[in-house]
Motif scaffolding. Structure first.
Motif, PDB file in Angstrom:
ATOM      1  N   LYS A 145       0.824  -1.205   0.000  1.00  0.00           N
ATOM      2  CA  LYS A 145       0.000   0.000   0.000  1.00  0.00           C
ATOM      3  C   LYS A 145       0.859   1.256   0.000  1.00  0.00           C
ATOM      4  O   LYS A 145       0.527   2.249  -0.654  1.00  0.00           O
ATOM      5  CB  LYS A 145      -0.940   0.008   1.203  1.00  0.00           C
ATOM      6  N   TYR A 146       1.971   1.218   0.728  1.00  0.00           N
ATOM      7  CA  TYR A 146       2.849   2.389   0.798  1.00  0.00           C
ATOM      8  C   TYR A 146       3.414   2.723  -0.580  1.00  0.00           C
ATOM      9  O   TYR A 146       3.416   3.884  -1.000  1.00  0.00           O
ATOM     10  CB  TYR A 146       3.989   2.130   1.790  1.00  0.00           C
ATOM     11  N   PHE A 147       3.891   1.714  -1.290  1.00  0.00           N
ATOM     12  CA  PHE A 147       4.479   1.953  -2.598  1.00  0.00           C
ATOM     13  C   PHE A 147       3.443   2.359  -3.639  1.00  0.00           C
ATOM     14  O   PHE A 147       3.773   2.979  -4.643  1.00  0.00           O
ATOM     15  CB  PHE A 147       5.242   0.725  -3.080  1.00  0.00           C
ATOM     16  N   LEU A 148       2.200   2.011  -3.393  1.00  0.00           N
ATOM     17  CA  LEU A 148       1.142   2.334  -4.357  1.00  0.00           C
ATOM     18  C   LEU A 148       0.271   3.496  -3.893  1.00  0.00           C
ATOM     19  O   LEU A 148      -0.849   3.664  -4.373  1.00  0.00           O
ATOM     20  CB  LEU A 148       0.252   1.103  -4.596  1.00  0.00           C
ATOM     21  N   LYS A 149       0.776   4.323  -2.999  1.00  0.00           N
ATOM     22  CA  LYS A 149      -0.069   5.371  -2.429  1.00  0.00           C
ATOM     23  C   LYS A 149      -0.293   6.539  -3.385  1.00  0.00           C
ATOM     24  O   LYS A 149      -1.202   7.340  -3.178  1.00  0.00           O
ATOM     25  CB  LYS A 149       0.514   5.886  -1.108  1.00  0.00           C
ATOM     26  N   THR A 150       0.520   6.655  -4.425  1.00  0.00           N
ATOM     27  CA  THR A 150       0.310   7.726  -5.395  1.00  0.00           C
ATOM     28  C   THR A 150      -0.274   7.157  -6.686  1.00  0.00           C
ATOM     29  O   THR A 150      -0.039   6.004  -7.049  1.00  0.00           O
ATOM     30  CB  THR A 150       1.627   8.452  -5.721  1.00  0.00           C
ATOM     31  N   GLN A 151      -1.016   7.993  -7.382  1.00  0.00           N
ATOM     32  CA  GLN A 151      -1.606   7.560  -8.642  1.00  0.00           C
ATOM     33  C   GLN A 151      -0.529   7.209  -9.655  1.00  0.00           C
ATOM     34  O   GLN A 151      -0.663   6.240 -10.411  1.00  0.00           O
ATOM     35  CB  GLN A 151      -2.518   8.651  -9.209  1.00  0.00           C
ATOM     36  N   ASN A 152       0.544   7.979  -9.665  1.00  0.00           N
ATOM     37  CA  ASN A 152       1.619   7.702 -10.621  1.00  0.00           C
ATOM     38  C   ASN A 152       2.208   6.308 -10.405  1.00  0.00           C
ATOM     39  O   ASN A 152       2.467   5.575 -11.369  1.00  0.00           O
ATOM     40  CB  ASN A 152       2.720   8.753 -10.487  1.00  0.00           C
ATOM     41  N   ALA A 153       2.393   5.922  -9.130  1.00  0.00           N
ATOM     42  CA  ALA A 153       2.938   4.594  -8.831  1.00  0.00           C
ATOM     43  C   ALA A 153       1.991   3.498  -9.299  1.00  0.00           C
ATOM     44  O   ALA A 153       2.421   2.479  -9.847  1.00  0.00           O
ATOM     45  CB  ALA A 153       3.203   4.467  -7.334  1.00  0.00           C
ATOM     46  N   ARG A 154       0.702   3.721  -9.092  1.00  0.00           N
ATOM     47  CA  ARG A 154      -0.273   2.708  -9.520  1.00  0.00           C
ATOM     48  C   ARG A 154      -0.325   2.605 -11.043  1.00  0.00           C
ATOM     49  O   ARG A 154      -0.385   1.514 -11.607  1.00  0.00           O
ATOM     50  CB  ARG A 154      -1.659   3.043  -8.948  1.00  0.00           C
ATOM     51  N   VAL A 155      -0.299   3.755 -11.700  1.00  0.00           N
ATOM     52  CA  VAL A 155      -0.338   3.763 -13.166  1.00  0.00           C
ATOM     53  C   VAL A 155       0.898   3.073 -13.733  1.00  0.00           C
ATOM     54  O   VAL A 155       0.804   2.235 -14.648  1.00  0.00           O
ATOM     55  CB  VAL A 155      -0.456   5.198 -13.700  1.00  0.00           C
ATOM     56  N   LYS A 156       2.069   3.424 -13.191  1.00  0.00           N
ATOM     57  CA  LYS A 156       3.310   2.835 -13.687  1.00  0.00           C
ATOM     58  C   LYS A 156       3.331   1.330 -13.436  1.00  0.00           C
ATOM     59  O   LYS A 156       3.801   0.555 -14.282  1.00  0.00           O
ATOM     60  CB  LYS A 156       4.518   3.497 -13.012  1.00  0.00           C
TER      61      LYS A 156
END
Length: 342
Positions: A313-324
């Motif tokens: 969850k920490y690594f995916l907390k930003t939209q950019n991280a989820r998109v990438k």
């Protein structure tokens, strides 16, 4: 970063998505979609109330069909033909349960849900059917409560099952009183849906919040149903609950095409004693790997005391991280799918 890459690879295998365009979106619809009711008038009406029996497959599927129809206007800006309506994941999952026999009576005391008996019957003894009930009733009734459905909250009632009636809420008020947190989260989702300022990413967040809360709130009510199943199937059911939290953190877009393709990785039948993942002979390689990785995610989650979920969850907390991360998944998946025999 290495841990992020590990979980990305895990989900790469889990989400065997082939995002090619379908020739006709209607080909992707769940079983009996066209035959299911599409408006309230197609249900039995008594004293101005629509009476729905959610223990008959087409009637429960009809609830989803009305929900998808009534929310279509809010998703027009994202894609034509309602393809990017993120509520598609719910009826498609229900259709997979129907196709694979998971809505049938696992105790085999009745012929409910079986080809040789009442195929359209949904068994109250089915763990899948009971969990799905709340992923149908709550989003449906919350939509009624929000005003999206065009009827008042007292104009629809769901019939209870033939036993364990008290475990199931049947209208807006009983769901609000018995499952208040999840019901509130569904109401929040619809409030955001009706806002002209909500983005697609916002809506995914609130949808997954409501979805996971619903499962967490009702699991204990039906945990005893697992005793009816083979050990491999019961383990898969427990594993599925754990893995949904990881999928939720990724905010997987639950659109028609994406979920249809994802379900090609799902087990095509009930798991039985003797099934050894990833060596089930009548499953495709993709399906075997999918089940293996789901189990791996569950085991790591159990070994770390949910620390892995916290880090994910920490690594995916930003939209950019989820998109990438999704871009990486889709890029590698294309190579994985092309290299994997069906």
């Amino acid at each position: 970063m290495a841990l992020l890459s590990f979980w990305a690879c895990v989900l790469i295998v889990c989400f065997s998505l082939s995002l090619g365009e379908a020739a006709n979106l209607s080909d992707l619809y769940p079983p009996l979609w066209e035959e299911s009711p599409g408006q309230f008038s197609e249900y039995r009406v008594e004293n101005g109330k629509s009476i729905i029996n959610p223990w008959i497959y087409p009637e429960r599927m009809g609830m989803y069909k009305i929900l998808l129809t009534q929310t279509a206007r809010y998703f027009e800006k994202f894609a034509p033909e309602n393809e990017n309506n993120i509520l598609w994941g719910l009826p498609l999952q229900h259709g997979w349960q129907y196709n694979t026999g998971r809505l049938a009576d696992p105790s085999q005391r009745t012929d409910c849900g079986y080809e040789s008996g009442d195929r359209l019957c949904i068994s109250v003894d089915s763990w899948w059917a009971d969990m799905n009930y709340f992923l149908c009733a709550l989003p449906f009734l919350a939509a009624v409560d929000s005003g999206i459905m065009g009827i008042s909250s007292d104009q629809v009632i769901l019939l209870p099952p033939p036993k364990d009636e008290m475990k199931f809420c049947v209208n807006v008020s009983t769901c609000q009183s018995s499952i208040p947190i999840a019901m509130r989260k569904w109401n929040i989702f619809y409030k955001r849906l009706q806002s002209p300022f909500s983005s697609f990413e916002d809506l995914l967040k609130y949808l997954w919040d409501a979805h996971t809360q619903t499962l967490h709130d009702v699991f204990k009510l039906f945990e005893h149903r697992l005793e009816y199943y083979s050990k491999p199937e019961a383990d898969f059911e427990r594993t599925w609950l754990v893995d949904v939290d990881y999928i939720s953190a990724l905010r997987l877009p639950t659109t028609l095409t994406r979920i249809y393709e994802l379900q090609k990785s799902m087990p095509p039948r009930m798991l039985v004693n003797g099934d050894k993942v990833p060596f089930i002979s009548d499953f495709s390689q993709r399906q075997n790997v999918f089940l293996f990785i789901l189990s791996l995610v569950r085991d790591v989650n159990n070994w770390t005391g949910s620390l892995s979920l916290t880090i994910w969850k920490y690594f995916l907390k930003t939209q950019n991280a989820r998109v990438k991360t999704l871009e990486v998944i889709e890029t590698i998946l294309e190579k994985f799918n092309s290299a994997s025999p069906e």
